[in-house]
Structures are given as C-alpha cells and as structure tokens.
Design a protein around this motif. Structure first.
Motif, PDB file in Angstrom:
ATOM      1  N   ALA A   1       0.831  -1.205   0.000  1.00 34.32           N
ATOM      2  CA  ALA A   1       0.000   0.000   0.000  1.00 34.32           C
ATOM      3  C   ALA A   1       0.867   1.257   0.000  1.00 34.32           C
ATOM      4  CB  ALA A   1      -0.934  -0.009   1.206  1.00 34.32           C
ATOM      5  N   TYR A   2       1.876   1.269   0.844  1.00 30.07           N
ATOM      6  CA  TYR A   2       2.707   2.476   0.940  1.00 30.07           C
ATOM      7  C   TYR A   2       3.495   2.700  -0.348  1.00 30.07           C
ATOM      8  CZ  TYR A   2       5.334   6.299   2.910  1.00 30.07           C
ATOM      9  OH  TYR A   2       5.846   7.546   3.141  1.00 30.07           O
ATOM     10  N   SER A   3       3.941   1.622  -0.969  1.00 31.54           N
ATOM     11  CA  SER A   3       4.712   1.765  -2.209  1.00 31.54           C
ATOM     12  C   SER A   3       3.887   2.433  -3.303  1.00 31.54           C
ATOM     13  CB  SER A   3       5.219   0.405  -2.688  1.00 31.54           C
ATOM     14  OG  SER A   3       4.155  -0.409  -3.170  1.00 31.54           O
ATOM     15  N   LEU A   4       2.589   2.148  -3.334  1.00 32.71           N
ATOM     16  CA  LEU A   4       1.720   2.769  -4.340  1.00 32.71           C
ATOM     17  C   LEU A   4       1.436   4.227  -3.994  1.00 32.71           C
ATOM     18  CD1 LEU A   4      -0.625  -0.277  -4.889  1.00 32.71           C
ATOM     19  CD2 LEU A   4       0.852   0.751  -6.623  1.00 32.71           C
ATOM     20  N   ILE A   5       1.246   4.523  -2.711  1.00 34.92           N
ATOM     21  CA  ILE A   5       1.057   5.920  -2.301  1.00 34.92           C
ATOM     22  C   ILE A   5       2.298   6.739  -2.657  1.00 34.92           C
ATOM     23  CG2 ILE A   5       0.755   7.454  -0.317  1.00 34.92           C
ATOM     24  CD1 ILE A   5      -0.763   5.148   1.051  1.00 34.92           C
ATOM     25  N   ALA A   6       3.475   6.169  -2.374  1.00 35.80           N
ATOM     26  CA  ALA A   6       4.730   6.871  -2.664  1.00 35.80           C
ATOM     27  C   ALA A   6       4.933   7.041  -4.167  1.00 35.80           C
ATOM     28  CB  ALA A   6       5.904   6.117  -2.046  1.00 35.80           C
ATOM     29  N   ALA A   7       4.581   6.008  -4.940  1.00 31.17           N
ATOM     30  CA  ALA A   7       4.698   6.108  -6.395  1.00 31.17           C
ATOM     31  C   ALA A   7       3.757   7.186  -6.927  1.00 31.17           C
ATOM     32  CB  ALA A   7       4.395   4.760  -7.044  1.00 31.17           C
ATOM     33  N   GLY A   8       2.567   7.264  -6.346  1.00 29.66           N
ATOM     34  CA  GLY A   8       1.638   8.318  -6.732  1.00 29.66           C
ATOM     35  C   GLY A   8       2.196   9.698  -6.415  1.00 29.66           C
ATOM     36  N   ASP A   9       2.810   9.825  -5.247  1.00 30.99           N
ATOM     37  CA  ASP A   9       3.393  11.108  -4.852  1.00 30.99           C
ATOM     38  C   ASP A   9       4.493  11.527  -5.824  1.00 30.99           C
ATOM     39  OD1 ASP A   9       3.805  13.279  -2.790  1.00 30.99           O
ATOM     40  OD2 ASP A   9       5.785  12.341  -2.737  1.00 30.99           O
ATOM     41  N   ARG A  10       5.316  10.580  -6.252  1.00 29.83           N
ATOM     42  CA  ARG A  10       6.380  10.904  -7.210  1.00 29.83           C
ATOM     43  C   ARG A  10       5.801  11.325  -8.561  1.00 29.83           C
ATOM     44  NH1 ARG A  10       9.063   6.780  -4.188  1.00 29.83           N
ATOM     45  NH2 ARG A  10       8.168   5.115  -5.479  1.00 29.83           N
TER      46      ARG A  10
ATOM     47  N   ALA B   1      -4.487   5.279   1.416  1.00 35.14           N
ATOM     48  CA  ALA B   1      -5.041   3.930   1.457  1.00 35.14           C
ATOM     49  C   ALA B   1      -5.913   3.765   2.688  1.00 35.14           C
ATOM     50  CB  ALA B   1      -3.910   2.895   1.477  1.00 35.14           C
ATOM     51  N   PHE B   2      -6.878   2.842   2.604  1.00 36.39           N
ATOM     52  CA  PHE B   2      -7.677   2.521   3.782  1.00 36.39           C
ATOM     53  C   PHE B   2      -8.090   1.055   3.752  1.00 36.39           C
ATOM     54  CE2 PHE B   2     -10.569   4.222   0.583  1.00 36.39           C
ATOM     55  CZ  PHE B   2     -11.711   3.432   0.658  1.00 36.39           C
ATOM     56  N   TYR B   3      -8.354   0.535   4.947  1.00 38.40           N
ATOM     57  CA  TYR B   3      -8.680  -0.877   5.123  1.00 38.40           C
ATOM     58  C   TYR B   3      -9.775  -0.976   6.180  1.00 38.40           C
ATOM     59  CZ  TYR B   3      -7.870  -5.860   6.307  1.00 38.40           C
ATOM     60  OH  TYR B   3      -8.001  -7.215   6.532  1.00 38.40           O
ATOM     61  N   ASN B   4     -10.863  -1.639   5.828  1.00 34.90           N
ATOM     62  CA  ASN B   4     -11.983  -1.835   6.749  1.00 34.90           C
ATOM     63  C   ASN B   4     -11.900  -3.258   7.291  1.00 34.90           C
ATOM     64  OD1 ASN B   4     -13.055   0.748   5.921  1.00 34.90           O
ATOM     65  ND2 ASN B   4     -13.795  -0.257   4.070  1.00 34.90           N
ATOM     66  N   CYS B   5     -11.525  -3.393   8.553  1.00 31.38           N
ATOM     67  CA  CYS B   5     -11.277  -4.715   9.125  1.00 31.38           C
ATOM     68  C   CYS B   5     -12.382  -5.106  10.102  1.00 31.38           C
ATOM     69  CB  CYS B   5      -9.930  -4.741   9.847  1.00 31.38           C
ATOM     70  SG  CYS B   5      -9.495  -6.364  10.508  1.00 31.38           S
ATOM     71  N   GLY B   6     -13.050  -6.222   9.825  1.00 34.69           N
ATOM     72  CA  GLY B   6     -14.052  -6.741  10.738  1.00 34.69           C
ATOM     73  C   GLY B   6     -15.473  -6.401  10.343  1.00 34.69           C
ATOM     74  N   SER B   7     -16.413  -7.084  10.963  1.00 38.01           N
ATOM     75  CA  SER B   7     -17.826  -6.984  10.578  1.00 38.01           C
ATOM     76  C   SER B   7     -18.458  -5.642  10.917  1.00 38.01           C
ATOM     77  CB  SER B   7     -18.625  -8.113  11.243  1.00 38.01           C
ATOM     78  OG  SER B   7     -18.525  -8.022  12.655  1.00 38.01           O
ATOM     79  N   LEU B   8     -17.847  -4.852  11.809  1.00 37.33           N
ATOM     80  CA  LEU B   8     -18.415  -3.560  12.207  1.00 37.33           C
ATOM     81  C   LEU B   8     -17.697  -2.387  11.549  1.00 37.33           C
ATOM     82  CD1 LEU B   8     -18.752  -4.252  16.058  1.00 37.33           C
ATOM     83  CD2 LEU B   8     -20.443  -4.682  14.259  1.00 37.33           C
ATOM     84  N   SER B   9     -16.823  -2.678  10.591  1.00 37.49           N
ATOM     85  CA  SER B   9     -15.946  -1.641  10.042  1.00 37.49           C
ATOM     86  C   SER B   9     -16.482  -0.964   8.791  1.00 37.49           C
ATOM     87  CB  SER B   9     -14.584  -2.263   9.714  1.00 37.49           C
ATOM     88  OG  SER B   9     -14.704  -3.182   8.627  1.00 37.49           O
TER      89      SER B   9
ATOM     90  N   ASN C   1     -10.978   0.610  11.681  1.00 39.90           N
ATOM     91  CA  ASN C   1     -10.653   1.220  10.398  1.00 39.90           C
ATOM     92  C   ASN C   1      -9.195   1.646  10.405  1.00 39.90           C
ATOM     93  OD1 ASN C   1     -13.896   2.557  10.534  1.00 39.90           O
ATOM     94  ND2 ASN C   1     -13.229   1.154   8.946  1.00 39.90           N
ATOM     95  N   PHE C   2      -8.579   1.518   9.240  1.00 46.27           N
ATOM     96  CA  PHE C   2      -7.158   1.815   9.072  1.00 46.27           C
ATOM     97  C   PHE C   2      -7.011   2.805   7.923  1.00 46.27           C
ATOM     98  CE2 PHE C   2      -3.514   0.919   6.321  1.00 46.27           C
ATOM     99  CZ  PHE C   2      -2.429   0.986   7.194  1.00 46.27           C
ATOM    100  N   ILE C   3      -6.182   3.826   8.119  1.00 48.80           N
ATOM    101  CA  ILE C   3      -5.911   4.830   7.091  1.00 48.80           C
ATOM    102  C   ILE C   3      -4.398   5.017   7.009  1.00 48.80           C
ATOM    103  CG2 ILE C   3      -6.287   7.229   6.351  1.00 48.80           C
ATOM    104  CD1 ILE C   3      -8.805   7.188   8.212  1.00 48.80           C
ATOM    105  N   LEU C   4      -3.887   5.094   5.794  1.00 53.55           N
ATOM    106  CA  LEU C   4      -2.454   5.293   5.586  1.00 53.55           C
ATOM    107  C   LEU C   4      -2.235   6.396   4.564  1.00 53.55           C
ATOM    108  CD1 LEU C   4       0.469   4.287   6.146  1.00 53.55           C
ATOM    109  CD2 LEU C   4       0.173   2.728   4.194  1.00 53.55           C
ATOM    110  N   THR C   5      -1.469   7.407   4.957  1.00 57.12           N
ATOM    111  CA  THR C   5      -1.081   8.482   4.053  1.00 57.12           C
ATOM    112  C   THR C   5       0.439   8.451   3.902  1.00 57.12           C
ATOM    113  OG1 THR C   5      -0.723  10.175   5.757  1.00 57.12           O
ATOM    114  CG2 THR C   5      -2.995   9.870   4.966  1.00 57.12           C
TER     115      THR C   5
END
Length: 334
Positions: A127-136, A143-151, A248-252
């Motif tokens: 995920a981070y490699s794609l964010i970094a490639a986008g930045d370049r 990126a974000f990830y919804n983990c579990g039945s309540l997410s 919930n997970f978010i990565l910038t």
C-alpha cells in the motif's frame, strides 16, 4: 508490475472500464461542513439511490456466494499483479467496480484471506509503495482498510483500497494530524479534539526514500503499536459487541491511523441507516440525498462518528505514548 507502472496504468484502466460499462461511475458533489474547527467533506451522490443492488457478503460469512475478487478477472477492471521489491507476496490490482471518485482501485490478496485479519508487513509495504509512487507522479493518494464486521467492509476477501484526491493537503484528518507538534515523534498519539477514540503514528521524515527493509520495519512497528492501543480501547468498553474486534485503518504518505469500531452504521433521526467506513474517519462522508445530508449536519458528524466508534481512553493510555502539545502552549491538547 512495479508500483510506478501500476500508478501510470490506473487512469487508463479507469477509462477502459468506464467505456466498457464494467465500471460504474456515480457523479457527486462535495460539500464542506465545519464542526468545532474541523472541516469535514460530505459527498452527495444522488445516483446511489438508483444503483442496482449487488450481492455483498458479510465479512465473516461462510456461505458459497461468488467471490468477485477471484479469477478469472474482468479484463476491463484488471490492472495487473503487483510485486514490490523484497516482497514475498503478490497482489492483484483491480479497479473498484462502483466508484464515486475517479481512479479508485483495490489491492487484493491473490489467494483468499479474510478481511477480519490484521494487515501484514507485505500488505503495508504494498500500500505504501503505491502511495509513494503516486506522490512521485504528483498524485495525492491514501489507502484505507476496513477490518471486521463492524468496520463498513463489504467483501470478506482481504483488500486494501486506494483513492486519489485533489486536495494537496490530503484528507481532512491529515491536515489535523500534520498540525500536531510531538515531543516524541516516534510514538503513537491521539487527536484529542476529535470526539472518538483514534490512534495515530507519524512516519519519519523523507520516509519514502528510506531503504525497503527500513520502510517495512517501521510500518510494521507503527501498525502493531496502533493496533495494541485500539485493542486496549476496546477492552475498556464493557458493552463492546461479542466477536472479533473491528477497526478502520488509514495510511497516508506521512501518517498511519487506526480507529476502533463499535457499530457498522448510525441510525439518523430520519430513520435512514448511514453506513460508515474508513473514509468517514478520514473526514469524508457519503450521503445519497439532500435530506440525508441535512440530517447528517443536524445530527453532527462528530456525534455520528462517536456513535459508530468508541470513547477515547487516551488519558489512561498516554503513559509510554507521545504527548500532544500545542506549539504555543505545552499544556494544551489539540
């Protein structure tokens, strides 16, 4: 394919999917709404009211509904296989079939893995490699990830989502996180001005230029520390629903976030159920009508997010974590 090759192909694949009719794009408008000094984005997409229903499998399902992330892949949605340097895992990159923003794509595990599972180092690096490639390439992505039945997850096959946004400052929550001055930058912190439990980690400066092993180690360390805090927050809630924890997970490019969840949706006073996933906690909500948007504003976005999240116990967890301070007042929390 390498990350920069994926990023180059994404807009071309989006257009190909749209032209073929295999990718459905729903136009929308963004409305800004400020609460307690924080500006949320509420995206109004009336076309979603007419969207043809499609089968969604609960993330903890055991039934035999078809897995849309299994081969053979639709050639108009299939971008390629991603393998990052030094990675043992190969991922499938697919365009999101139902999009309200351009160039929304998915990082999917090649073999079935559960959306209830935590992210692994290879997941984080990909995920981070794609964010970094986008930045370049001068594209602001997260990126974000919804983990579990309540997410707010809609499919049980493990997948991370990436979207591109036009705001150079990133999603709304990133602006707030970036404004925080940290006494100890290598430890988690909390955005205590927000009315729900949240756990944040600031990545080192010029992080994307570090050697691949260092990036993997740092991402894994950050994720484990945030997940530990999220689980601790859940354990402080005596009424937490039975079952596996959801978050919930978010990565910038600069930060990682984990927000523990207590409910998948919020019941508005109108009787409508408002589903919330990671984007809500990035400060970006999606509504289907003017009536729903006005109901969200009247109820309060912060109240809604607190309703599907948990109460912060940051003060009980602060020992061993970074202290938030305002640059002009060491005793002030943001």
């Amino acid at each position: 394919m390498l990350p920069h090759e994926i990023i180059t192909k994404i807009p071309l694949q989006f257009d190909a999917g749209l032209k073929s009719g295999d990718l459905l794009f729903f136009p929308s408008t963004v409305h800004h709404h400020t609460e307690d000094g924080f500006q949320y984005e509420i995206r109004l997409c009336p076309a979603l009211q007419k969207k043809t229903p499609f089968a969604e499998k609960p993330v903890d399902t055991t039934d035999d509904l078809p897995d849309p992330f299994n081969p053979p892949y639709n050639p108009n949605l299939f971008v390629g296989y991603l393998r990052t340097p030094d990675s043992e895992e190969e991922y499938v990159i697919l365009m999101n079939k139902y999009s309200v923003v351009r160039d929304h794509f998915l990082i999917v595990t090649k073999e079935f893995k559960s959306q209830n599972l935590p992210l692994m180092p290879d997941d984080l690096v990909s995920a981070y490699s794609l964010i970094a490639a986008g930045d370049r390439d001068r594209q602001n992505m997260f990126a974000f990830y919804n983990c579990g039945s309540l997410s707010g997850a809609s499919q049980p096959h493990k997948h991370i989502q990436i979207i591109r946004i036009d705001d150079n400052d990133g999603p709304p929550v990133e602006k707030l996180a970036r404004s925080v001055h940290l006494e100890t930058p290598d430890k988690p912190f909390s955005l205590t001005s927000l009315p729900y439990a949240n756990h944040v980690y600031r990545l080192p400066r010029r992080f994307s230029s570090l050697p691949a092993p260092k990036i993997e180690d740092e991402l894994a360390k950050a994720f484990i520390s945030l997940l530990d805090l999220a689980i601790s927050t859940i354990r402080h809630d005596a009424n937490y629903p039975a079952g596996k924890p959801s978050y919930n997970f978010i990565l910038t490019l600069e930060h990682m976030y984990i927000i523990p969840r207590s409910a998948e949706w919020y019941m508005l006073p109108t009787g409508d159920k408002l589903s919330v996933n990671s984007l809500g906690f990035a400060g970006m909500l999606l509504v289907k009508s003017d009536t729903e948007m006005e109901a969200v504003k009247a109820e309060g976005v912060g109240k809604i997010l607190r309703g599907v999240g948990l109460e912060s116990v940051h003060d009980l967890q602060v020992e061993g974590t970074a202290l938030e301070v305002d640059s002009t007042d060491p005793g002030t929390h943001l």
